[in-house]
Scaffold this active site. Structure first.
Site, PDB file in Angstrom:
ATOM      1  N   GLN A  46       1.148  -0.763   0.088  1.00 14.71           N
ATOM      2  CA  GLN A  46      -0.192  -0.092  -0.038  1.00 14.71           C
ATOM      3  C   GLN A  46       0.648   1.283  -0.096  1.00 14.71           C
ATOM      4  OE1 GLN A  46      -2.328  -1.820   3.447  1.00 14.71           O
ATOM      5  NE2 GLN A  46      -4.104  -0.217   2.653  1.00 14.71           N
ATOM      6  N   ARG A 103       3.492  -0.180  12.899  1.00 14.70           N
ATOM      7  CA  ARG A 103       3.784  -1.335  12.267  1.00 14.70           C
ATOM      8  C   ARG A 103       3.466  -0.933  10.774  1.00 14.70           C
ATOM      9  NH1 ARG A 103      -1.658  -4.120  11.486  1.00 14.70           N
ATOM     10  NH2 ARG A 103      -1.093  -6.302  10.352  1.00 14.70           N
ATOM     11  N   HIS A 148       1.086  -9.403   4.746  1.00 14.04           N
ATOM     12  CA  HIS A 148      -0.071  -8.802   4.567  1.00 14.04           C
ATOM     13  C   HIS A 148      -0.473  -8.315   2.964  1.00 14.04           C
ATOM     14  CE1 HIS A 148      -1.904  -4.657   6.308  1.00 14.04           C
ATOM     15  NE2 HIS A 148      -2.775  -4.917   5.649  1.00 14.04           N
ATOM     16  N   ASN A 192      -1.716 -11.449   8.353  1.00 19.36           N
ATOM     17  CA  ASN A 192      -2.772  -9.744   8.342  1.00 19.36           C
ATOM     18  C   ASN A 192      -4.224 -10.179   7.599  1.00 19.36           C
ATOM     19  OD1 ASN A 192      -3.740  -6.601   9.388  1.00 19.36           O
ATOM     20  ND2 ASN A 192      -4.643  -6.903   6.832  1.00 19.36           N
ATOM     21  N   GLU A 193      -5.234 -10.184   9.215  1.00 19.41           N
ATOM     22  CA  GLU A 193      -6.503 -10.505   8.258  1.00 19.41           C
ATOM     23  C   GLU A 193      -6.684 -11.629   7.796  1.00 19.41           C
ATOM     24  OE1 GLU A 193      -8.663  -6.747   6.825  1.00 19.41           O
ATOM     25  OE2 GLU A 193      -8.378  -5.565   8.911  1.00 19.41           O
ATOM     26  N   ASN A 335      -7.708  -5.428  14.076  1.00 22.90           N
ATOM     27  CA  ASN A 335      -8.598  -4.508  13.562  1.00 22.90           C
ATOM     28  C   ASN A 335      -9.602  -4.476  13.348  1.00 22.90           C
ATOM     29  OD1 ASN A 335      -5.935  -5.057  12.795  1.00 22.90           O
ATOM     30  ND2 ASN A 335      -6.047  -5.767  11.090  1.00 22.90           N
ATOM     31  N   TYR A 337     -13.251  -2.173  12.355  1.00 20.89           N
ATOM     32  CA  TYR A 337     -13.369  -0.632  12.032  1.00 20.89           C
ATOM     33  C   TYR A 337     -15.303  -0.754  12.195  1.00 20.89           C
ATOM     34  CZ  TYR A 337      -9.367  -0.900   9.004  1.00 20.89           C
ATOM     35  OH  TYR A 337      -7.452  -0.605   9.295  1.00 20.89           O
ATOM     36  N   GLU A 403      -5.434  -2.527  13.989  1.00 17.40           N
ATOM     37  CA  GLU A 403      -5.304  -0.775  13.423  1.00 17.40           C
ATOM     38  C   GLU A 403      -6.982  -0.303  13.280  1.00 17.40           C
ATOM     39  OE1 GLU A 403      -6.048  -2.351   8.943  1.00 17.40           O
ATOM     40  OE2 GLU A 403      -4.494  -3.294   8.930  1.00 17.40           O
ATOM     41  N   GLU A 454      -5.416   1.825  -1.175  1.00 16.86           N
ATOM     42  CA  GLU A 454      -6.186   1.219  -0.546  1.00 16.86           C
ATOM     43  C   GLU A 454      -7.478  -0.120  -1.676  1.00 16.86           C
ATOM     44  OE1 GLU A 454      -7.013   0.851   2.353  1.00 16.86           O
ATOM     45  OE2 GLU A 454      -6.256   2.503   3.270  1.00 16.86           O
ATOM     46  N   TRP A 455      -6.156  -1.136  -1.408  1.00 15.86           N
ATOM     47  CA  TRP A 455      -6.425  -2.047  -2.202  1.00 15.86           C
ATOM     48  C   TRP A 455      -7.782  -1.655  -3.406  1.00 15.86           C
ATOM     49  CZ3 TRP A 455      -2.807  -4.823  -1.017  1.00 15.86           C
ATOM     50  CH2 TRP A 455      -2.603  -4.851   0.677  1.00 15.86           C
TER      51      TRP A 455
END
Length: 494
Positions: A46, A103, A148, A192-193, A335, A337, A403, A454-455
């Protein structure tokens, strides 16, 4: 980073600057421990750019973004924030915020271009050595994520996360990183995730590698990620922990979920199923039983039988001949949101898919404000609720919030008042979780240090504490008002 398809209702000669000095956050100073980790987070694909620079190999996101129609505006991370060349600018941002921790993730393909230790890219090693050494020289502790979302394309060509052999390859990569950087890194995240990587990348096809194999591939990919994580944790525990004295976990994403109608038995049951298929999918094996939640397995098996599926179980079982997955987390990395209300339904009843397996529909409460992207409802108390759930369910582990953030779309607003308020409100909820609920929260990492790629949304969504001017070749960094607000909070408590 999140599941956004939901239904609506070594060069250490660095000048270290002092943190921003501003009016203090108006809360008691002892609301957080003195050694609390105040950080911001980023990910290699990213921000780094340099996708073909200095011997880096291609990743699945390089491949994915170069295919038409995959990403907003046909954008990609070829340059991104150019942190590969502008790292010292990023370090200045970190210092301006006064962070105690940062991070970052390592690009597997930058270090090992073909994904294996047969070929080590020394330029990649030098880059991450410099980043880690510079951080430490300025009193900032690195939290390092091994993976990630950016699998080396060479490994995807061999089956990627669907291949059982990927776990051993990941373990070899992890050992390489522990050996190379572990003398200085004390906080590690393996993956990650995994929920997002498995579902969006292998079921929905909207993340790399872009596979749409509903009902089977995501479960297999998630299973191999857990096997890979467990192998890496055991390797650290056996060969590196005594000398390096670090801690290892994996970053698990979770919305807060609650029944659409509090007294409705069907909504309560749907909420439990939904939680089992999201948070429970990766926490139950690691923290509770060493296996998937029974509610998840039974729902998948029942749907398989209903639709006449006669293959091997779609949700695999862990082998007793491999390192145990239970107990392979030294802390809980969360994480968070947003939040959702839950009711039954929302499935594709006549085909195998995760939606029909879980039979739970997530909806928005109309009272929750939306920030930027349509899926991101602002629900600070949902973070507190999630932290309390983690304490009560998983035997009160140490928790790092790895996150949490607030997005901006459309016209640029450097004076982002709403995001500034979001950080105040959210961190107050974290403080309540610590002081009133007794949750052992050890740190908070804002997503993200910088506006970045952002992906699937490309650069159209901005989460940064610093704005990056992607229209200017210099890619200048400018602190948002929310960055100044976060710096005040950090200054108060660090």
């Amino acid at each position: 980073m999140r599941d956004n398809h939901l239904i609506f209702l070594r060069d250490t000669h660095i000048k270290c600057n002092r943190p921003v000095r501003a009016a203090l956050f108006q809360c008691p100073k002892d609301m957080f421990p003195s050694d609390f980790a105040w950080g911001a987070a980023t990910a290699a694909y990213q921000i780094e750019g340099g996708w073909q620079t200095d011997g880096k190999g291609p990743s699945i996101w390089d491949t994915f973004c170069h295919e038409k129609g995959r990403v907003f505006g046909e954008q990609n991370g070829d340059v991104a924030c150019n942190s590969y060349e502008l790292w010292e600018k990023d370090l200045e941002c970190i210092q301006q915020l006064g962070l105690t921790h940062y991070r970052l993730s390592l690009s597997w393909a930058r270090l090992l271009p073909d994904g294996t230790t047969r070929h080590v890219n020394q330029k990649g090693v030098q880059y991450y050595n410099k980043v880690i050494d510079d951080l430490l020289a300025c009193g900032v502790s690195p939290m390092v994520t091994l993976y990630h979302f950016d699998l080396p394309q060479a490994l995807q060509d061999q089956g990627g996360w669907k291949s059982p052999g990927i776990a051993t390859l990941f373990d070899s990569y992890a050992r390489f990183c522990f050996q190379t950087f572990g003398d200085r890194v004390k906080l590690w995240l393996t993956i990650n995730e995994p929920h997002v990587c498995a579902k969006l990348g292998h079921e929905d096809g909207i993340h790399a590698p872009g596979l749409k194999e509903p009902g089977i591939a995501a479960y297999l990919a998630g299973h191999n990620m857990l096997r890979a994580h467990a192998m890496a944790w055991h390797s650290y525990n056996s060969f590196y922990r005594t000398e390096q004295k670090g801690a290892v976990s994996l970053a698990i994403n979770s919305n807060w979920l609650e029944p659409l109608h509090a007294g409705c038995a069907e909504d309560i049951a749907a909420t439990e199923r939904c939680r089992a298929f999201t948070l429970g999918w990766f926490t139950w094996p690691v923290f509770v039983t060493g296996d998937y939640p029974e509610i998840m397995r039974s729902a998948i098996d029942a749907q398989s039988k209903k639709l006449g599926y006669s293959g091997s179980p779609r949700l695999p079982s862990f082998s007793k001949d491999e390192p145990a997955v239970l107990g392979t987390a030294d802390f809980f990395a969360l994480n968070y949101y947003t939040s959702r209300k839950v009711k039954p339904g929302g499935g594709c009843e006549k085909t195998l898919c995760m939606k029909s397996d879980r039979d739970a529909e997530e909806v928005l409460d109309p009272s929750w404000p939306i920030c930027g992207v349509s899926w991101l409802a602002v629900v600070p108390h949902g973070l507190r609720n999630t932290l309390k759930y983690i304490k009560d369910t998983f035997n009160n582990p140490a928790v790092y919030i790895t996150e949490n953030g607030f997005s901006q779309v459309g016209q640029l607003q450097i004076d982002d008042v709403q995001r500034s308020e979001f950080y105040k409100d959210t961190i107050l909820e974290v403080a309540k979780a610590v002081q009133e609920d007794g949750v052992n929260v050890r740190g908070y990492f804002a997503w993200s240090l910088l506006d970045n790629f952002e992906w699937e949304d490309g650069f159209s969504v901005r989460f940064g504490l610093f704005h990056v001017d992607f229209a200017d070749a210099k890619l200048g960094r400018t602190m948002y008002q929310s960055g100044r607000q976060y710096a005040k909070i950090v200054l108060k408590y660090r």
